[in-house]
Design an enzyme around this catalytic site. Structure first.
Site, PDB file in Angstrom:
ATOM      1  N   VAL A  11       0.831  -1.200   0.000  1.00  0.00           N
ATOM      2  CA  VAL A  11       0.000   0.000   0.000  1.00  0.00           C
ATOM      3  C   VAL A  11       0.868   1.254   0.000  1.00  0.00           C
ATOM      4  O   VAL A  11       0.681   2.161  -0.818  1.00  0.00           O
ATOM      5  CB  VAL A  11      -0.908  -0.031   1.255  1.00  0.00           C
ATOM      6  CG1 VAL A  11      -1.739   1.224   1.359  1.00  0.00           C
ATOM      7  CG2 VAL A  11      -1.794  -1.253   1.228  1.00  0.00           C
ATOM      8  N   PHE A 152      -8.072   0.541  -2.212  1.00  0.00           N
ATOM      9  CA  PHE A 152      -8.778  -0.558  -2.887  1.00  0.00           C
ATOM     10  C   PHE A 152      -7.925  -1.119  -4.021  1.00  0.00           C
ATOM     11  O   PHE A 152      -8.416  -1.439  -5.106  1.00  0.00           O
ATOM     12  CB  PHE A 152     -10.136  -0.062  -3.402  1.00  0.00           C
ATOM     13  CG  PHE A 152     -11.010   0.495  -2.303  1.00  0.00           C
ATOM     14  CD1 PHE A 152     -11.668  -0.352  -1.423  1.00  0.00           C
ATOM     15  CD2 PHE A 152     -11.133   1.859  -2.110  1.00  0.00           C
ATOM     16  CE1 PHE A 152     -12.442   0.150  -0.381  1.00  0.00           C
ATOM     17  CE2 PHE A 152     -11.902   2.372  -1.075  1.00  0.00           C
ATOM     18  CZ  PHE A 152     -12.561   1.516  -0.196  1.00  0.00           C
ATOM     19  N   LEU A 153      -6.618  -1.205  -3.764  1.00  0.00           N
ATOM     20  CA  LEU A 153      -5.695  -1.683  -4.796  1.00  0.00           C
ATOM     21  C   LEU A 153      -5.637  -3.197  -4.807  1.00  0.00           C
ATOM     22  O   LEU A 153      -5.544  -3.811  -3.749  1.00  0.00           O
ATOM     23  CB  LEU A 153      -4.276  -1.157  -4.511  1.00  0.00           C
ATOM     24  CG  LEU A 153      -4.119   0.321  -4.167  1.00  0.00           C
ATOM     25  CD1 LEU A 153      -2.660   0.622  -3.804  1.00  0.00           C
ATOM     26  CD2 LEU A 153      -4.550   1.178  -5.344  1.00  0.00           C
ATOM     27  N   GLU A 155      -3.449  -6.485  -5.859  1.00  0.00           N
ATOM     28  CA  GLU A 155      -2.094  -6.859  -6.240  1.00  0.00           C
ATOM     29  C   GLU A 155      -2.111  -7.223  -7.719  1.00  0.00           C
ATOM     30  O   GLU A 155      -3.054  -7.837  -8.207  1.00  0.00           O
ATOM     31  CB  GLU A 155      -1.613  -8.060  -5.416  1.00  0.00           C
ATOM     32  CG  GLU A 155      -1.390  -7.686  -3.978  1.00  0.00           C
ATOM     33  CD  GLU A 155      -0.765  -8.806  -3.154  1.00  0.00           C
ATOM     34  OE1 GLU A 155      -0.229  -9.763  -3.734  1.00  0.00           O
ATOM     35  OE2 GLU A 155      -0.822  -8.694  -1.921  1.00  0.00           O
ATOM     36  N   GLY A 260      -7.726 -16.281  -1.738  1.00  0.00           N
ATOM     37  CA  GLY A 260      -6.586 -16.177  -0.821  1.00  0.00           C
ATOM     38  C   GLY A 260      -6.047 -14.770  -0.818  1.00  0.00           C
ATOM     39  O   GLY A 260      -6.779 -13.807  -1.066  1.00  0.00           O
ATOM     40  N   CYS A 263      -5.542 -10.141   1.930  1.00  0.00           N
ATOM     41  CA  CYS A 263      -6.635  -9.229   2.309  1.00  0.00           C
ATOM     42  C   CYS A 263      -7.952  -9.933   2.632  1.00  0.00           C
ATOM     43  O   CYS A 263      -8.436  -9.828   3.764  1.00  0.00           O
ATOM     44  CB  CYS A 263      -6.858  -8.226   1.196  1.00  0.00           C
ATOM     45  SG  CYS A 263      -5.350  -7.361   0.753  1.00  0.00           S
ATOM     46  N   LYS A 266      -7.918 -12.301   5.773  1.00  0.00           N
ATOM     47  CA  LYS A 266      -7.625 -11.522   6.990  1.00  0.00           C
ATOM     48  C   LYS A 266      -8.771 -10.540   7.312  1.00  0.00           C
ATOM     49  O   LYS A 266      -9.185 -10.404   8.469  1.00  0.00           O
ATOM     50  CB  LYS A 266      -6.319 -10.753   6.746  1.00  0.00           C
ATOM     51  CG  LYS A 266      -6.067  -9.559   7.605  1.00  0.00           C
ATOM     52  CD  LYS A 266      -4.736  -8.904   7.280  1.00  0.00           C
ATOM     53  CE  LYS A 266      -4.765  -7.823   6.237  1.00  0.00           C
ATOM     54  NZ  LYS A 266      -5.360  -6.554   6.597  1.00  0.00           N
TER      55      LYS A 266
HETATM   56  C1  UGA Z   1      -8.287  -7.348  -2.745  1.00  0.00           C
HETATM   57  C2  UGA Z   1      -9.344  -6.357  -3.272  1.00  0.00           C
HETATM   58  O1  UGA Z   1      -9.784  -6.767  -4.556  1.00  0.00           O
HETATM   59  C3  UGA Z   1      -8.783  -4.936  -3.346  1.00  0.00           C
HETATM   60  O2  UGA Z   1      -9.817  -4.036  -3.730  1.00  0.00           O
HETATM   61  C4  UGA Z   1      -8.273  -4.549  -1.970  1.00  0.00           C
HETATM   62  O3  UGA Z   1      -7.697  -3.253  -1.977  1.00  0.00           O
HETATM   63  C5  UGA Z   1      -7.234  -5.552  -1.514  1.00  0.00           C
HETATM   64  O4  UGA Z   1      -7.816  -6.867  -1.471  1.00  0.00           O
HETATM   65  C6  UGA Z   1      -6.790  -5.138  -0.122  1.00  0.00           C
HETATM   66  O5  UGA Z   1      -7.619  -5.135   0.792  1.00  0.00           O
HETATM   67  O6  UGA Z   1      -5.659  -4.647   0.018  1.00  0.00           O
HETATM   68  P1  UGA Z   1      -6.198  -8.661  -3.782  1.00  0.00           P
HETATM   69  O7  UGA Z   1      -6.200  -9.431  -2.510  1.00  0.00           O
HETATM   70  O8  UGA Z   1      -4.936  -8.110  -4.306  1.00  0.00           O
HETATM   71  O9  UGA Z   1      -7.214  -7.406  -3.675  1.00  0.00           O
HETATM   72  O10 UGA Z   1      -6.732  -9.621  -4.918  1.00  0.00           O
HETATM   73  P2  UGA Z   1      -8.109  -9.893  -5.699  1.00  0.00           P
HETATM   74  O11 UGA Z   1      -7.885  -9.660  -7.125  1.00  0.00           O
HETATM   75  O12 UGA Z   1      -9.232  -9.205  -5.078  1.00  0.00           O
HETATM   76  O13 UGA Z   1      -8.259 -11.473  -5.442  1.00  0.00           O
HETATM   77  C7  UGA Z   1      -8.441 -12.020  -4.159  1.00  0.00           C
HETATM   78  C8  UGA Z   1      -8.738 -13.491  -4.254  1.00  0.00           C
HETATM   79  O14 UGA Z   1      -9.995 -13.722  -4.864  1.00  0.00           O
HETATM   80  C9  UGA Z   1      -7.733 -14.260  -5.120  1.00  0.00           C
HETATM   81  O15 UGA Z   1      -7.465 -15.506  -4.522  1.00  0.00           O
HETATM   82  C10 UGA Z   1      -8.447 -14.431  -6.445  1.00  0.00           C
HETATM   83  O16 UGA Z   1      -7.997 -15.525  -7.188  1.00  0.00           O
HETATM   84  C11 UGA Z   1      -9.876 -14.614  -5.962  1.00  0.00           C
HETATM   85  N1  UGA Z   1     -10.896 -14.276  -6.979  1.00  0.00           N
HETATM   86  C12 UGA Z   1     -11.062 -13.015  -7.403  1.00  0.00           C
HETATM   87  C13 UGA Z   1     -11.706 -15.294  -7.468  1.00  0.00           C
HETATM   88  O17 UGA Z   1     -11.568 -16.489  -7.087  1.00  0.00           O
HETATM   89  N2  UGA Z   1     -12.682 -14.991  -8.364  1.00  0.00           N
HETATM   90  C14 UGA Z   1     -12.878 -13.722  -8.799  1.00  0.00           C
HETATM   91  O18 UGA Z   1     -13.808 -13.517  -9.628  1.00  0.00           O
HETATM   92  C15 UGA Z   1     -12.046 -12.712  -8.316  1.00  0.00           C
END
Ligand code: UGA
Length: 432
Positions: A11, A152-153, A155, A260, A263, A266
């Site tokens: 962040v 709301f970033l 990764e 996983g 974010c 947790k």
């Molecule tokens: C997430 C949120 O999307 C961000 O908006 C937020 O800022 C961030 O947490 C945080 O709190 O810092 P991130 O953990 O980087 O971001 O990743 P995501 O792209 O959201 O994916 C999270 C998990 O959900 C991954 O395991 C991904 O594979 C899974 N996922 C995501 C799915 O299984 N299906 C989907 O349609 C989308």
């Protein structure tokens, strides 16, 4: 504007670099001297597409500085961002806020002129109140204002998400801070981001509610995928069919392994903990956590049935082991449960990940890293597509796998079942 980011993790670093790119003077501070020295040489501690170029450009332009000197950074800045980690406490749901409070203490010793202190770390509701209390024990109230400004970033998409956010949430009732922050974010607002001013507690809850809602959407579609497998329905049709209803929305409806990362797991836990402390039971979020915890078992059962319960000595390849594509982050990745389980059952596991070998698997003697797709797959009985990297989408499996009867278990539905059938490849996807 003169800003400082305390904490150069995901962040702090991404936001700091992006703010510098918008023309602000930014000092990124961290107590880890190695990290700071590396950053000065443009060695980036995380894998994030585009970040190294942006660090390089802004460091050279002099807008971005790296330092371990917190008091100096605070003195030189008018806006101070707290961007430290808030992991789950061991064996609990509660967030560990020790780093946030320690930073608040240090800030309180270094305020001589008006500062806006912004909490960008994901923190439970009322943390801003506590930070304010800590600082006001040493500093007059008119010399500072504590604001919540969640991030709301994602990764892997962090720079794009910073530059084109759907919204900017500013949690403060302080008019002066609100005006200054609206100005800071003006370049993003003028590109279409909504600026939303709420109470500080409201902003803190918005962050958790957003992540919990997205985790719920994923869990919902994952559970429906289980049903689709039983009823011979394609989950992709269901995702599109419901997602085109604007009230539902099509994003975050991709079925796959357990969600996983650093974010969602947790933050859903911390939200439940906050609610419990306020004597409110969030049955839905609790169920989402439970369902997600059980998801890996379900997919492992499927692997067992695909291999007709014969796991011992079978060669299983994992393509991608991080929690999702475009990141090197292993935190709460479902591979951390799947690979050790299969290895204990006697499978011989090879894995390839575009971000390299992972220390987490070094202790398992029958788990080995291969540094290219071909070596990882050529002798495989079962290829598991665990993450959705683009480079996995165009593999000519027939060409590289020597074992004629190999099977593909596509946990991200990146391949077309029809094309696989045409090629005579035994193929299993998720929810179809
Ligand atoms: C997430 C949120 O999307 C961000 O908006 C937020 O800022 C961030 O947490 C945080 O709190 O810092 P991130 O953990 O980087 O971001 O990743 P995501 O792209 O959201 O994916 C999270 C998990 O959900 C991954 O395991 C991904 O594979 C899974 N996922 C995501 C799915 O299984 N299906 C989907 O349609 C989308």
């Amino acid at each position: 504007m003169k800003l400082c980011m305390i904490g150069t993790g995901y962040v702090g670093l991404v936001s700091g670099v992006c703010f510098a790119d918008l023309g602000n003077d930014v000092i990124c501070v961290d107590k880890d001297i190695n990290k700071i020295n590396n950053l000065k040489k443009s060695i980036i501690p995380i894998y994030e597409p585009g970040l190294d170029e942006l660090v390089n450009k802004n460091y050279k332009a002099g807008r971005l500085k790296f330092s371990t000197n917190l008091s100096q950074a605070i003195e030189k800045s008018s806006i101070i961002f707290i961007c430290v980690g808030t992991p789950t406490k061991k064996n609990k749901y509660e967030a560990d806020l020790s780093q946030v409070y320690s930073v608040a203490n240090q800030i309180s010793k270094n305020i001589k002129s008006f500062k806006i202190i912004i909490n960008k770390s994901t923190v439970p509701v009322t943390t801003g109140d506590k930070v304010e209390k800590i600082i006001s024990s040493k500093v007059k109230k008119n010399l500072f204002s504590v604001v919540s400004n969640p991030e709301f970033l994602r990764e892997g998409e962090a720079i794009r998400d910073f530059i084109y956010p759907d919204r900017v949430i500013i949690g403060t009732s302080n008019k002066k801070s609100n005006k200054i922050l609206k100005n800071l974010y003006l370049p993003l607002i003028s590109k279409g981001a909504k600026y939303i001013n709420t109470s500080r507690r409201g902003a803190e809850l918005i962050k958790y509610a957003s992540n919990a809602f997205l985790a719920t959407k994923i869990t919902f579609i994952n559970e429906l995928a289980n049903l689709c497998e039983k009823l011979d329905i394609n989950i992709e049709d269901v995702s599109i069919g419901i997602g085109t209803d604007k009230r539902i929305g099509g994003r975050f409806l991709r079925a796959g392994p357990a969600y996983g990362g650093s974010c969602f797991p947790k933050d859903t836990r911390a939200l439940v903990d906050t609610a419990n402390k306020s004597k409110t039971f969030l049955s839905l979020v609790n169920s989402v956590i439970d369902s997600n915890n059980k998801r890996t078992e379900i997919l492992l059962k499927r692997i067992k049935s695909i291999l007709k319960n014969k796991i011992k000595n079978r060669k299983i390849t994992f393509l991608g082991v991080t929690f999702k594509a475009n990141t090197d982050d292993m935190r709460e990745s479902s591979s951390l449960k799947m690979i050790p389980y299969l290895s204990k059952k006697g499978a011989k596991i090879l894995y390839y990940d575009p971000t390299g070998q992972k220390d987490e698997f070094n202790k398992f003697k029958n788990v080995k890293f291969k540094n290219n797709i071909k070596d990882a797959c050529e002798k495989s009985d079962l290829i598991v597509i665990h993450t959705e990297w683009n480079e996995f989408k165009l593999i000519d499996l027939k060409k590289i796998v020597k074992n004629k009867n190999f099977i593909v278990y596509d946990m991200r539905n990146i391949y077309s079942p029809e094309k696989m059938k045409k090629q005579n490849i035994k193929y299993f996807g998720i929810g179809r």
